[in-house]
Design a protein around this motif. Structure first.
Motif, PDB file in Angstrom:
ATOM      1  N   ARG A  13       6.502  42.443  20.703  1.00  0.00           N
ATOM      2  CA  ARG A  13       6.479  42.555  22.166  1.00  0.00           C
ATOM      3  C   ARG A  13       5.266  43.343  22.642  1.00  0.00           C
ATOM      4  NH1 ARG A  13      12.662  43.331  22.385  1.00  0.00           N
ATOM      5  NH2 ARG A  13      13.273  41.187  22.811  1.00  0.00           N
TER       6      ARG A  13
ATOM      7  N   ARG B 294       5.636  41.676  30.560  1.00  0.00           N
ATOM      8  CA  ARG B 294       5.929  41.685  29.133  1.00  0.00           C
ATOM      9  C   ARG B 294       5.569  40.332  28.545  1.00  0.00           C
ATOM     10  NH1 ARG B 294      10.731  40.707  25.572  1.00  0.00           N
ATOM     11  NH2 ARG B 294      11.373  39.411  27.300  1.00  0.00           N
ATOM     12  N   LEU B 295       4.968  40.363  27.378  1.00  0.00           N
ATOM     13  CA  LEU B 295       4.634  39.163  26.619  1.00  0.00           C
ATOM     14  C   LEU B 295       5.240  39.322  25.227  1.00  0.00           C
ATOM     15  CD1 LEU B 295       0.813  39.104  27.371  1.00  0.00           C
ATOM     16  CD2 LEU B 295       2.541  37.735  28.505  1.00  0.00           C
ATOM     17  N   GLU B 296       5.279  38.228  24.503  1.00  0.00           N
ATOM     18  CA  GLU B 296       5.714  38.317  23.118  1.00  0.00           C
ATOM     19  C   GLU B 296       4.795  37.477  22.244  1.00  0.00           C
ATOM     20  OE1 GLU B 296       9.696  37.881  20.371  1.00  0.00           O
ATOM     21  OE2 GLU B 296       9.826  37.545  22.524  1.00  0.00           O
TER      22      GLU B 296
ATOM     23  N   LEU C 142       1.148  33.490  22.874  1.00  0.00           N
ATOM     24  CA  LEU C 142       1.817  34.526  23.664  1.00  0.00           C
ATOM     25  C   LEU C 142       2.882  33.867  24.514  1.00  0.00           C
ATOM     26  CD1 LEU C 142      -1.191  36.738  24.735  1.00  0.00           C
ATOM     27  CD2 LEU C 142       0.677  37.390  23.235  1.00  0.00           C
ATOM     28  N   ARG C 143       4.100  34.309  24.340  1.00  0.00           N
ATOM     29  CA  ARG C 143       5.207  33.823  25.151  1.00  0.00           C
ATOM     30  C   ARG C 143       5.197  34.657  26.426  1.00  0.00           C
ATOM     31  NH1 ARG C 143       9.273  34.058  21.385  1.00  0.00           N
ATOM     32  NH2 ARG C 143       8.474  32.087  20.609  1.00  0.00           N
ATOM     33  N   THR C 144       4.996  33.990  27.547  1.00  0.00           N
ATOM     34  CA  THR C 144       4.752  34.702  28.800  1.00  0.00           C
ATOM     35  C   THR C 144       5.941  34.769  29.741  1.00  0.00           C
ATOM     36  OG1 THR C 144       3.859  32.711  29.812  1.00  0.00           O
ATOM     37  CG2 THR C 144       2.288  34.187  28.740  1.00  0.00           C
TER      38      THR C 144
ATOM     39  N   GLU D  25      10.842  29.147  28.375  1.00  0.00           N
ATOM     40  CA  GLU D  25       9.708  30.060  28.288  1.00  0.00           C
ATOM     41  C   GLU D  25       8.395  29.311  28.119  1.00  0.00           C
ATOM     42  OE1 GLU D  25      11.637  34.025  26.497  1.00  0.00           O
ATOM     43  OE2 GLU D  25      11.295  32.431  25.061  1.00  0.00           O
TER      44      GLU D  25
ATOM     45  N   GLU E 142       4.597  29.273  26.623  1.00  0.00           N
ATOM     46  CA  GLU E 142       3.736  29.850  25.602  1.00  0.00           C
ATOM     47  C   GLU E 142       2.298  29.443  25.894  1.00  0.00           C
ATOM     48  OE1 GLU E 142       5.283  28.558  21.846  1.00  0.00           O
ATOM     49  OE2 GLU E 142       6.866  30.056  21.878  1.00  0.00           O
ATOM     50  N   GLU E 143       1.397  30.432  25.802  1.00  0.00           N
ATOM     51  CA  GLU E 143      -0.022  30.178  26.050  1.00  0.00           C
ATOM     52  C   GLU E 143      -0.829  30.625  24.844  1.00  0.00           C
ATOM     53  OE1 GLU E 143      -1.767  30.890  30.025  1.00  0.00           O
ATOM     54  OE2 GLU E 143       0.091  31.995  30.372  1.00  0.00           O
TER      55      GLU E 143
ATOM     56  N   VAL F 270      -5.158  33.695  27.560  1.00  0.00           N
ATOM     57  CA  VAL F 270      -4.654  34.883  28.256  1.00  0.00           C
ATOM     58  C   VAL F 270      -5.733  35.966  28.273  1.00  0.00           C
ATOM     59  CG1 VAL F 270      -2.886  36.687  28.243  1.00  0.00           C
ATOM     60  CG2 VAL F 270      -2.255  34.336  27.676  1.00  0.00           C
TER      61      VAL F 270
END
Length: 108
Positions: free
Chosen positions: A58, A70-72, A79-81, A90, A92-93, A98
């Protein structure tokens, strides 16, 4: 082993931020500073700054204007945004996309 993957991705994120802020500052002869620690990345350019804090996969981010989020990190380097719509789940980028967006905003 899994945490080692996130550490490597974390270092890659810092490297991307260094590269993109440098690229965005070339035409104006401006530079940003990027400080990297095991759990924190801080990017500064003038009064603009971005603070990233990592806890495992995270990432918590905040900006000088009070925005935060918050990203993961995923094991594949995305990166799950967060949610864009309830039905879509969700988003993801790519990490570099990013990082480039943050660099562009910081160097504006």
């Amino acid at each position: 082993m899994r945490d080692q993957v996130f550490i490597e991705l974390w270092v890659s994120l810092a490297s991307l931020l260094r590269s993109y802020t440098a690229a965005h500052g070339l035409d104006r002869d401006r530079q940003a500073t990027v400080e990297l620690g095991e759990e924190r990345i801080t990017v500064r350019h003038g009064d603009a700054w971005l603070d990233l804090e990592r806890n495992g996969s995270r990432i918590y981010w905040k900006r000088e204007d009070g925005t935060a989020g918050r990203l993961e990190l995923t094991e594949s380097g995305l990166l799950r945004t967060g949610r864009i719509e309830e039905t879509q789940g969700e988003l993801e980028e790519e990490m570099d996309m990013v990082a480039e967006k943050w660099a562009r905003e910081l160097m504006a």
